[in-house]
Design a protein around this motif. Structure first.
Motif, short mmCIF file in Angstrom:
data_model
loop_
_atom_site.label_atom_id
_atom_site.label_comp_id
_atom_site.label_asym_id
_atom_site.label_seq_id
_atom_site.Cartn_x
_atom_site.Cartn_y
_atom_site.Cartn_z
N ASN A 38 41.71 54.92 56.28
CA ASN A 38 42.92 54.56 55.54
C ASN A 38 43.02 55.26 54.19
O ASN A 38 43.90 54.97 53.41
CB ASN A 38 43.00 53.05 55.36
CG ASN A 38 43.41 52.36 56.65
OD1 ASN A 38 43.76 53.01 57.62
ND2 ASN A 38 43.37 51.04 56.66
N LYS A 39 42.11 56.17 53.89
CA LYS A 39 42.19 56.93 52.65
C LYS A 39 43.04 58.18 52.91
O LYS A 39 42.97 58.78 53.97
CB LYS A 39 40.80 57.33 52.17
CG LYS A 39 39.92 56.16 51.80
CD LYS A 39 38.66 56.65 51.13
CE LYS A 39 37.67 55.58 50.75
NZ LYS A 39 38.15 54.29 50.48
N ASN A 87 48.82 49.92 47.97
CA ASN A 87 47.53 49.28 47.72
C ASN A 87 46.87 48.90 49.03
O ASN A 87 47.51 48.83 50.08
CB ASN A 87 47.63 48.10 46.73
CG ASN A 87 48.37 46.93 47.30
OD1 ASN A 87 48.09 46.47 48.40
ND2 ASN A 87 49.33 46.41 46.54
N ASP A 88 45.57 48.65 48.96
CA ASP A 88 44.78 48.42 50.17
C ASP A 88 45.21 47.17 50.93
O ASP A 88 45.02 47.08 52.14
CB ASP A 88 43.30 48.31 49.82
CG ASP A 88 42.72 49.63 49.34
OD1 ASP A 88 43.32 50.68 49.64
OD2 ASP A 88 41.68 49.63 48.66
#
Length: 115
Positions: A38-39, A87-88
């Motif tokens: 997910n980066k 955001n995460d």
């Protein structure tokens, strides 16, 4: 403040070096380390389709606004723009194989744009 001195090719004199003070420095994109999971780098997700947990397909990422304290996805949906914080907690999954970003936007956020 901290100063750093480095030597660039074809910059051989103090005058040449002073002409570069305050300029921005960019690396070629192919020198960036590859990100997985997910980066992601902002430039690589431009054009990704966005799927929200509750609303389904909500558009295409046309840009990232990083000029505010909270960076935002700028998503083009029909003729309007939807802004979603980056955001995460919101990003569920980045699927590079299909150029798709799955999100779980805060309740009511997307509804504000769809009214």
């Amino acid at each position: 403040s901290t100063l750093l001195r480095i030597k660039f090719e074809e910059v051989d004199t103090e005058i040449d070096a002073e002409s570069l003070l305050g300029t921005e420095l960019y690396l070629p994109l192919d020198l960036l380390p590859k990100l997985t999971g997910n980066k992601f780098y902002y430039h690589e997700i431009i054009g990704f389709k966005v799927i929200d947990t509750h609303h389904g397909a909500i558009g295409i990422i046309k840009a990232v606004n990083d000029s505010t304290a909270q960076h935002l996805f700028e998503i083009e949906y029909l003729s309007q723009e939807i802004l979603i914080p980056i955001n995460d907690q919101i990003i569920v999954k980045v699927e590079r194989e299909t150029n798709t970003l799955f999100v779980n936007a805060p309740e009511g956020l997307i509804d504000l744009y769809l009214q």
